[in-house]
Design a protein around this motif. Structure first.
Motif, PDB file in Angstrom:
ATOM      1  N   MET A 194      80.697  79.452  41.886  1.00  0.00           N
ATOM      2  CA  MET A 194      81.284  80.662  42.894  1.00  0.00           C
ATOM      3  C   MET A 194      80.543  82.007  42.712  1.00  0.00           C
ATOM      4  O   MET A 194      80.477  82.827  43.631  1.00  0.00           O
ATOM      5  N   LEU A 195      80.073  82.475  41.564  1.00  0.00           N
ATOM      6  CA  LEU A 195      79.583  83.571  41.178  1.00  0.00           C
ATOM      7  C   LEU A 195      78.174  83.735  41.860  1.00  0.00           C
ATOM      8  O   LEU A 195      77.867  84.619  42.564  1.00  0.00           O
ATOM      9  N   THR A 196      77.502  82.400  41.790  1.00  0.00           N
ATOM     10  CA  THR A 196      76.034  82.393  42.446  1.00  0.00           C
ATOM     11  C   THR A 196      76.258  82.449  44.186  1.00  0.00           C
ATOM     12  O   THR A 196      75.615  83.276  44.783  1.00  0.00           O
ATOM     13  N   ALA A 197      77.202  81.871  44.405  1.00  0.00           N
ATOM     14  CA  ALA A 197      77.503  81.754  46.092  1.00  0.00           C
ATOM     15  C   ALA A 197      77.870  83.221  46.552  1.00  0.00           C
ATOM     16  O   ALA A 197      77.456  83.865  47.427  1.00  0.00           O
ATOM     17  N   LEU A 198      78.661  83.803  45.700  1.00  0.00           N
ATOM     18  CA  LEU A 198      79.237  85.267  46.194  1.00  0.00           C
ATOM     19  C   LEU A 198      78.226  86.213  45.967  1.00  0.00           C
ATOM     20  O   LEU A 198      78.069  87.008  46.917  1.00  0.00           O
ATOM     21  N   ASP A 199      77.268  85.967  44.967  1.00  0.00           N
ATOM     22  CA  ASP A 199      76.081  87.059  44.814  1.00  0.00           C
ATOM     23  C   ASP A 199      75.196  86.818  45.753  1.00  0.00           C
ATOM     24  O   ASP A 199      74.272  87.629  46.295  1.00  0.00           O
ATOM     25  N   ASP A 200      75.108  85.863  46.391  1.00  0.00           N
ATOM     26  CA  ASP A 200      74.138  85.317  47.603  1.00  0.00           C
ATOM     27  C   ASP A 200      74.451  85.672  49.002  1.00  0.00           C
ATOM     28  O   ASP A 200      73.780  85.445  49.855  1.00  0.00           O
ATOM     29  N   LEU A 201      75.679  86.262  49.175  1.00  0.00           N
ATOM     30  CA  LEU A 201      76.144  86.886  50.321  1.00  0.00           C
ATOM     31  C   LEU A 201      75.219  87.680  50.948  1.00  0.00           C
ATOM     32  O   LEU A 201      74.741  88.778  50.268  1.00  0.00           O
ATOM     33  N   LYS A 202      75.039  87.804  52.343  1.00  0.00           N
ATOM     34  CA  LYS A 202      73.930  88.610  53.022  1.00  0.00           C
ATOM     35  C   LYS A 202      74.967  89.415  53.955  1.00  0.00           C
ATOM     36  O   LYS A 202      75.993  89.176  54.073  1.00  0.00           O
ATOM     37  N   GLN A 203      74.277  90.474  54.311  1.00  0.00           N
ATOM     38  CA  GLN A 203      74.775  91.600  55.203  1.00  0.00           C
ATOM     39  C   GLN A 203      75.164  90.799  56.598  1.00  0.00           C
ATOM     40  O   GLN A 203      74.752  89.839  57.114  1.00  0.00           O
ATOM     41  N   ASN A 204      76.536  91.135  56.841  1.00  0.00           N
ATOM     42  CA  ASN A 204      77.387  90.693  57.968  1.00  0.00           C
ATOM     43  C   ASN A 204      77.567  89.294  57.937  1.00  0.00           C
ATOM     44  O   ASN A 204      77.882  88.624  58.876  1.00  0.00           O
ATOM     45  N   GLU A 205      77.638  88.540  56.778  1.00  0.00           N
ATOM     46  CA  GLU A 205      77.786  87.116  56.547  1.00  0.00           C
ATOM     47  C   GLU A 205      79.431  87.195  56.122  1.00  0.00           C
ATOM     48  O   GLU A 205      79.962  88.001  55.734  1.00  0.00           O
ATOM     49  N   VAL A 206      80.009  85.980  56.686  1.00  0.00           N
ATOM     50  CA  VAL A 206      81.524  85.571  56.500  1.00  0.00           C
ATOM     51  C   VAL A 206      81.513  84.501  55.265  1.00  0.00           C
ATOM     52  O   VAL A 206      81.068  83.375  55.380  1.00  0.00           O
ATOM     53  N   TYR A 207      82.028  84.761  54.169  1.00  0.00           N
ATOM     54  CA  TYR A 207      82.400  83.567  53.075  1.00  0.00           C
ATOM     55  C   TYR A 207      83.518  82.757  53.917  1.00  0.00           C
ATOM     56  O   TYR A 207      84.576  83.000  53.606  1.00  0.00           O
ATOM     57  N   VAL A 208      82.994  81.417  54.206  1.00  0.00           N
ATOM     58  CA  VAL A 208      83.874  80.465  54.424  1.00  0.00           C
ATOM     59  C   VAL A 208      83.966  79.326  53.579  1.00  0.00           C
ATOM     60  O   VAL A 208      83.146  78.695  53.124  1.00  0.00           O
ATOM     61  N   CYS A 209      85.150  79.202  52.896  1.00  0.00           N
ATOM     62  CA  CYS A 209      85.422  78.176  51.623  1.00  0.00           C
ATOM     63  C   CYS A 209      86.312  77.172  51.935  1.00  0.00           C
ATOM     64  O   CYS A 209      87.768  77.621  52.768  1.00  0.00           O
ATOM     65  N   SER A 210      86.145  76.048  51.714  1.00  0.00           N
ATOM     66  CA  SER A 210      87.141  74.724  51.837  1.00  0.00           C
ATOM     67  C   SER A 210      86.710  73.788  50.923  1.00  0.00           C
ATOM     68  O   SER A 210      85.900  73.773  50.177  1.00  0.00           O
ATOM     69  N   GLY A 211      87.736  72.791  51.115  1.00  0.00           N
ATOM     70  CA  GLY A 211      87.625  71.552  50.171  1.00  0.00           C
ATOM     71  C   GLY A 211      88.640  71.382  48.996  1.00  0.00           C
ATOM     72  O   GLY A 211      88.694  70.282  48.333  1.00  0.00           O
ATOM     73  N   ALA A 212      89.342  72.346  48.607  1.00  0.00           N
ATOM     74  CA  ALA A 212      90.152  72.304  47.730  1.00  0.00           C
ATOM     75  C   ALA A 212      91.676  71.979  48.009  1.00  0.00           C
ATOM     76  O   ALA A 212      92.078  72.384  49.362  1.00  0.00           O
ATOM     77  N   SER A 213      92.583  71.475  47.261  1.00  0.00           N
ATOM     78  CA  SER A 213      93.845  71.412  47.618  1.00  0.00           C
ATOM     79  C   SER A 213      94.256  72.909  47.589  1.00  0.00           C
ATOM     80  O   SER A 213      94.107  73.559  46.955  1.00  0.00           O
ATOM     81  N   PRO A 214      95.464  73.117  48.514  1.00  0.00           N
ATOM     82  CA  PRO A 214      96.167  74.319  48.468  1.00  0.00           C
ATOM     83  C   PRO A 214      97.129  74.727  47.423  1.00  0.00           C
ATOM     84  O   PRO A 214      98.324  74.737  47.378  1.00  0.00           O
TER      85      PRO A 214
ATOM     86  N   LEU B  37      88.486  91.140  43.508  1.00  0.00           N
ATOM     87  CA  LEU B  37      87.156  91.385  42.780  1.00  0.00           C
ATOM     88  C   LEU B  37      86.073  91.066  43.538  1.00  0.00           C
ATOM     89  O   LEU B  37      85.012  91.267  43.750  1.00  0.00           O
ATOM     90  N   MET B  38      86.274  89.559  44.178  1.00  0.00           N
ATOM     91  CA  MET B  38      85.319  88.984  44.917  1.00  0.00           C
ATOM     92  C   MET B  38      85.083  89.800  46.322  1.00  0.00           C
ATOM     93  O   MET B  38      84.111  90.106  46.833  1.00  0.00           O
ATOM     94  N   SER B  39      86.367  90.533  46.886  1.00  0.00           N
ATOM     95  CA  SER B  39      86.056  91.394  48.111  1.00  0.00           C
ATOM     96  C   SER B  39      85.184  92.416  47.564  1.00  0.00           C
ATOM     97  O   SER B  39      84.643  93.123  48.478  1.00  0.00           O
ATOM     98  N   THR B  40      85.551  93.108  46.376  1.00  0.00           N
ATOM     99  CA  THR B  40      84.890  94.290  46.029  1.00  0.00           C
ATOM    100  C   THR B  40      83.374  93.897  45.981  1.00  0.00           C
ATOM    101  O   THR B  40      82.456  94.668  46.372  1.00  0.00           O
ATOM    102  N   ARG B  41      82.969  93.005  45.531  1.00  0.00           N
ATOM    103  CA  ARG B  41      81.358  92.379  45.489  1.00  0.00           C
ATOM    104  C   ARG B  41      81.067  92.236  46.662  1.00  0.00           C
ATOM    105  O   ARG B  41      79.846  92.563  47.134  1.00  0.00           O
ATOM    106  N   ALA B  42      81.696  91.301  47.532  1.00  0.00           N
ATOM    107  CA  ALA B  42      81.261  91.128  48.925  1.00  0.00           C
ATOM    108  C   ALA B  42      81.088  92.438  49.926  1.00  0.00           C
ATOM    109  O   ALA B  42      80.079  92.442  50.626  1.00  0.00           O
ATOM    110  N   MET B  43      81.895  93.433  49.674  1.00  0.00           N
ATOM    111  CA  MET B  43      81.837  94.752  50.362  1.00  0.00           C
ATOM    112  C   MET B  43      80.422  95.047  50.006  1.00  0.00           C
ATOM    113  O   MET B  43      79.820  95.931  50.638  1.00  0.00           O
ATOM    114  N   LYS B  44      80.167  95.281  48.805  1.00  0.00           N
ATOM    115  CA  LYS B  44      79.078  95.992  48.180  1.00  0.00           C
ATOM    116  C   LYS B  44      77.725  95.290  48.564  1.00  0.00           C
ATOM    117  O   LYS B  44      76.860  95.941  49.182  1.00  0.00           O
ATOM    118  N   LEU B  45      77.868  93.663  49.022  1.00  0.00           N
ATOM    119  CA  LEU B  45      76.726  93.527  49.706  1.00  0.00           C
ATOM    120  C   LEU B  45      76.689  93.387  51.087  1.00  0.00           C
ATOM    121  O   LEU B  45      75.748  92.900  51.789  1.00  0.00           O
TER     122      LEU B  45
END
Length: 204
Positions: free
Chosen positions: A56-76, A84-92
């Motif tokens: 997860m942390l590797t994926a989060l840090d790999d976000l690029k400008q104007n990308e959307v983090y799209v996640c699936s596969g887990a049970s709800p 905190l993920m939002s904060t990092r994503a905004m910075k990127l």
């Protein structure tokens, strides 16, 4: 997209913006989550996947400008996104997050004004329950295929996936239809019936 034969492009209506006025538009950065099942944090022998959040942390840090983090596969049963993920994503410079499950830290995310689309707020942590197993790979969310780089567009009415391979023609036709709808609206405001408008313009 319907006219192009792309009939399954909207994600489940359960996936909604945390606030009604939130909008998201950007290219998909796909993320595959997997339940750990036993709660002990091991879904295979990879050292990275033995970490509390897997990749997860590797994926989060790999976000690029104007990308959307799209996640699936887990049970709800736990949150896939938080403040905190939002904060990092905004910075990127990411455009937003769309998760096929819950998010947490709702008040904090709303304060950041970062576009997040999810089933809603649920604070249960993913750390002992699930991990990111891979990212930038094709996903299928309830029959909707999403590839890295596809365009994600979302608002209060839902989240739509525009395949990269068809995006030029999709947007050309969408703009054409939007202009037609404005014409029909104007004619109906002037008194034209719905039936006559559809017969003349083929739009409703």
């Amino acid at each position: 997209m319907d006219k192009m034969g792309l009939l399954h492009q909207f994600l489940s209506p359960r996936i909604k913006p945390l606030r009604a006025d939130m909008l998201v538009a950007g290219r998909a950065m796909t993320v595959l989550e997997a339940d750990t099942g036993d709660g002990h944090g091991e879904i295979d022998g990879s050292p990275l996947l033995q970490q509390p959040f897997g990749l997860m942390l590797t994926a989060l840090d790999d976000l690029k400008q104007n990308e959307v983090y799209v996640c699936s596969g887990a049970s709800p049963s736990y949150a896939l996104w938080g403040e905190l993920m939002s904060t990092r994503a905004m910075k990127l410079g990411a455009a937003g997050a769309v998760v096929n499950g819950y998010s947490r830290d709702t008040h904090g995310i709303l304060k950041l004004n970062f576009p997040v689309f999810s089933y809603g707020g649920y604070a249960q942590d993913q750390a002992p329950r699930g991990k990111v197993a891979d990212f930038r790979i094709p996903l299928v969310i309830e029959g909707v295929s999403i590839h890295p780089g596809d365009i994600i567009i979302g608002d209060i009415d839902g989240v739509c996936v525009v395949p990269r391979r068809a995006e030029t023609e999709v947007f050309r036709l969408a703009l054409e239809k939007a202009r037609g709808e404005k014409t029909v609206q104007k004619k109906m405001e002037e008194g034209m019936s719905a039936g006559d408008a559809f017969e003349k313009y083929g739009i409703m």
